[in-house]
Write a protein that holds these residues in place. Sequence first.
Motif, short mmCIF file in Angstrom:
data_model
loop_
_atom_site.label_atom_id
_atom_site.label_comp_id
_atom_site.label_asym_id
_atom_site.label_seq_id
_atom_site.Cartn_x
_atom_site.Cartn_y
_atom_site.Cartn_z
N ASN A 1 12.60 -6.49 -59.21
CA ASN A 1 13.01 -7.72 -59.88
C ASN A 1 13.69 -7.37 -61.20
O ASN A 1 14.66 -6.64 -61.21
CB ASN A 1 11.82 -8.66 -60.08
N ASN A 2 13.14 -7.84 -62.31
CA ASN A 2 13.77 -7.57 -63.60
C ASN A 2 13.32 -6.27 -64.24
O ASN A 2 13.82 -5.90 -65.30
CB ASN A 2 13.47 -8.72 -64.58
N ASP A 3 12.37 -5.59 -63.62
CA ASP A 3 11.85 -4.35 -64.19
C ASP A 3 12.54 -3.14 -63.57
O ASP A 3 12.73 -3.07 -62.36
CB ASP A 3 10.35 -4.24 -63.95
N ILE A 4 12.89 -2.18 -64.43
CA ILE A 4 13.48 -0.93 -63.96
C ILE A 4 12.69 0.22 -64.58
O ILE A 4 12.48 0.26 -65.80
CB ILE A 4 14.96 -0.81 -64.36
N SER A 5 12.24 1.13 -63.74
CA SER A 5 11.48 2.29 -64.20
C SER A 5 12.21 3.56 -63.81
O SER A 5 12.84 3.63 -62.75
CB SER A 5 10.08 2.29 -63.58
N ALA A 6 12.11 4.57 -64.65
CA ALA A 6 12.75 5.86 -64.38
C ALA A 6 11.69 6.91 -64.07
O ALA A 6 10.56 6.85 -64.57
CB ALA A 6 13.57 6.30 -65.59
N SER B 1 13.96 -1.40 -73.25
CA SER B 1 13.80 -1.21 -71.81
C SER B 1 15.10 -0.71 -71.20
O SER B 1 16.17 -0.82 -71.81
CB SER B 1 13.41 -2.54 -71.15
N ILE B 2 15.00 -0.19 -69.99
CA ILE B 2 16.18 0.27 -69.27
C ILE B 2 17.08 -0.91 -68.94
O ILE B 2 18.31 -0.81 -69.04
CB ILE B 2 15.77 1.02 -67.99
N GLN B 3 16.48 -2.05 -68.57
CA GLN B 3 17.30 -3.21 -68.23
C GLN B 3 18.09 -3.71 -69.44
O GLN B 3 19.25 -4.11 -69.31
CB GLN B 3 16.45 -4.34 -67.62
N SER C 1 26.59 -11.09 -61.81
CA SER C 1 27.51 -11.99 -62.51
C SER C 1 27.17 -12.08 -63.98
O SER C 1 28.03 -12.29 -64.83
CB SER C 1 27.45 -13.39 -61.89
N GLN C 2 25.88 -11.91 -64.30
CA GLN C 2 25.47 -11.95 -65.69
C GLN C 2 24.43 -10.85 -65.92
O GLN C 2 23.70 -10.48 -64.99
CB GLN C 2 24.82 -13.30 -66.05
N PRO C 3 24.35 -10.34 -67.13
CA PRO C 3 23.34 -9.32 -67.41
C PRO C 3 21.94 -9.89 -67.15
O PRO C 3 21.69 -11.06 -67.39
CB PRO C 3 23.55 -8.99 -68.90
N ILE C 4 21.05 -9.05 -66.66
CA ILE C 4 19.67 -9.49 -66.47
C ILE C 4 19.04 -9.71 -67.82
O ILE C 4 19.13 -8.88 -68.72
CB ILE C 4 18.87 -8.43 -65.68
N GLY D 1 6.47 -2.50 -53.63
CA GLY D 1 7.37 -3.16 -52.71
C GLY D 1 8.80 -3.18 -53.22
O GLY D 1 9.52 -4.18 -53.06
N ALA D 2 9.22 -2.07 -53.82
CA ALA D 2 10.55 -2.00 -54.42
C ALA D 2 11.36 -0.90 -53.76
O ALA D 2 10.95 -0.32 -52.75
CB ALA D 2 10.44 -1.77 -55.93
N GLN D 3 12.52 -0.59 -54.32
CA GLN D 3 13.39 0.43 -53.75
C GLN D 3 13.80 1.45 -54.79
O GLN D 3 13.82 1.15 -55.99
CB GLN D 3 14.65 -0.22 -53.15
N VAL D 4 14.11 2.64 -54.32
CA VAL D 4 14.54 3.73 -55.19
C VAL D 4 16.06 3.83 -55.17
O VAL D 4 16.67 3.78 -54.09
CB VAL D 4 13.93 5.07 -54.74
N VAL D 5 16.66 3.97 -56.34
CA VAL D 5 18.10 4.15 -56.44
C VAL D 5 18.40 5.24 -57.45
O VAL D 5 17.59 5.52 -58.33
CB VAL D 5 18.83 2.86 -56.86
N GLY D 6 19.55 5.88 -57.32
CA GLY D 6 20.03 6.81 -58.33
C GLY D 6 20.74 6.03 -59.42
O GLY D 6 20.88 4.80 -59.35
N PHE D 7 21.23 6.75 -60.42
CA PHE D 7 21.87 6.04 -61.52
C PHE D 7 23.15 5.34 -61.08
O PHE D 7 23.46 4.25 -61.55
CB PHE D 7 22.18 7.01 -62.67
N LYS D 8 23.87 5.95 -60.13
CA LYS D 8 25.08 5.29 -59.63
C LYS D 8 24.73 3.97 -58.95
O LYS D 8 25.44 2.97 -59.11
CB LYS D 8 25.81 6.21 -58.66
N GLY D 9 23.63 3.96 -58.20
CA GLY D 9 23.21 2.73 -57.56
C GLY D 9 22.82 1.68 -58.58
O GLY D 9 23.10 0.48 -58.39
#
Length: 487
Positions: free
Chosen positions: A444-449, A400-402, A481-484, A464-472
């Motif tokens: 939450n813990n899921d990241i999709s590209a 996964s991406i996470q 504080s800790q890896p997901i 109900g999520a948000q869009v971010v670029g790779f820098k975000g």
Amino acid sequence: MSLSFISFAFVAACSNIQTSNLSGNTSEKKVIRIAIGTQDQVINTATGGSVIREEKLLEKYLPKTGKYENVEYKIEWSSYTSGPPITNKMLANQLDIGMMGDFPLTINMTTFQQKGGGVNTLYIGTLGYSATGAGNAVMVPKDSSVRTLADLKGKQVSVPFGSAAHGMLLKALKGAGLEPDKDVKLISQAPEVGGTSLRTNQIDAHANFVPFGEMFPFRGFARKIFDGAELGVPTFHGVVVRSDFAKQYPEVVVAYMKALLEANKLFREQPEAISAKVEQWAGVEKEVVYMFLGPSGLQRLNPSIQQPNLDALTNSVTTLQQLGRLDATVKPEDVKKFIDNSYLKQAMQEMGMSDQQVATEAEQFVITGEDAETKQPIQDAKLAAQLWLKGEEKVRNYASIQNMMAALKKLQAEGKQAVSAIFVHDRSNGWKLFAENSFFVRNNNDISAFLTEKDAQTFAQQNGAQVVGFKGLQEFYAQASQPIAAR
């Protein structure tokens, strides 16, 4: 710029030479020229060109018995930056075999029909292909204010005229509500010229085919605003052969197809190693080669002539006629009658392969195995991510991406190797993407590209999520504080 590569075991001033045997008698030795035109930088042709050439695969399979027992082969390789010069050389009988994209290939076959003097060219096999058109792209200078195709109104756009990228650009502009002949100024530029124009801000946008839509952004001077995959129109590169050569030396053509089958096998077995070799042979970064032809790559390596290839030819005929580059009387079936898969079928039969086996191997060439960090099995290639670290020969796979982001944070905290490339995949379609040029939805813990911001926004709204670029995404992990934890 064209490079010529010539390898041969015997050089002669004429095609037949008198040689002496041990008994003192003379025998006639025949020289068969095999002249092949490739496009080394267009890495879709790698398994039909540079891999066969540099790994000496054709030499391995050339017939040496029967009527070929007393033959010396003169193999001539030459590389070009586009398909038209290959067609011209084939018309002049200076090339026997050529490889090119679907639009130039269509022109090649129809030109021979009109000017070949009874000789035709036969489409005998497929190299890299995409059923959705992935690989063609529209780019702008990296710091351009242009974000969408609609922003190109009134601006100057370059593209290699008559190429698959040209057809893609016309459809894309129309889809964005622009009339190509009125709303933008189109000019023809070859790939290397278009790249320079982007780098020096002499052009507002440039459209191109494999691998430039990924290579220019990877080199840091361009940004992709449209991918051909968004149109869903198939594209491919294929192999054509002069019919007179194929008729005279069918076993040689079969040998070439055997070499192509082995070249595809090498890519499946050693994708990183072969990608690195192609970088040396063609000057295209190994990360870009791997992106197109590695597991879950943008292009499939299936030499068979399938429905997507036929659809691409049909589209080529229609678009080229709209461009005025193909006679209006030409019909798609006129092109399809020059398809001949008998040489490939013979090669597969002699190598103990079946159509189904070849197709299955192509479709199943996706990311598998276990997560490099958690050791969990990779169950869905579309959700997988990859890290290629500088100095490492193998790509690291993650389920996964996470998981990949957590591993990346750990590696950076430990001061480990710098990253050469980060690959993710479009959640909906599985297209391979460079992470830096992708859009992400964190839920939450899921990241999709996603390939496009539009698709990412749609998915984000649904969840109900948000869009971010790779820098975000990097900033989020840097602050955590800790890896997901992986699911």
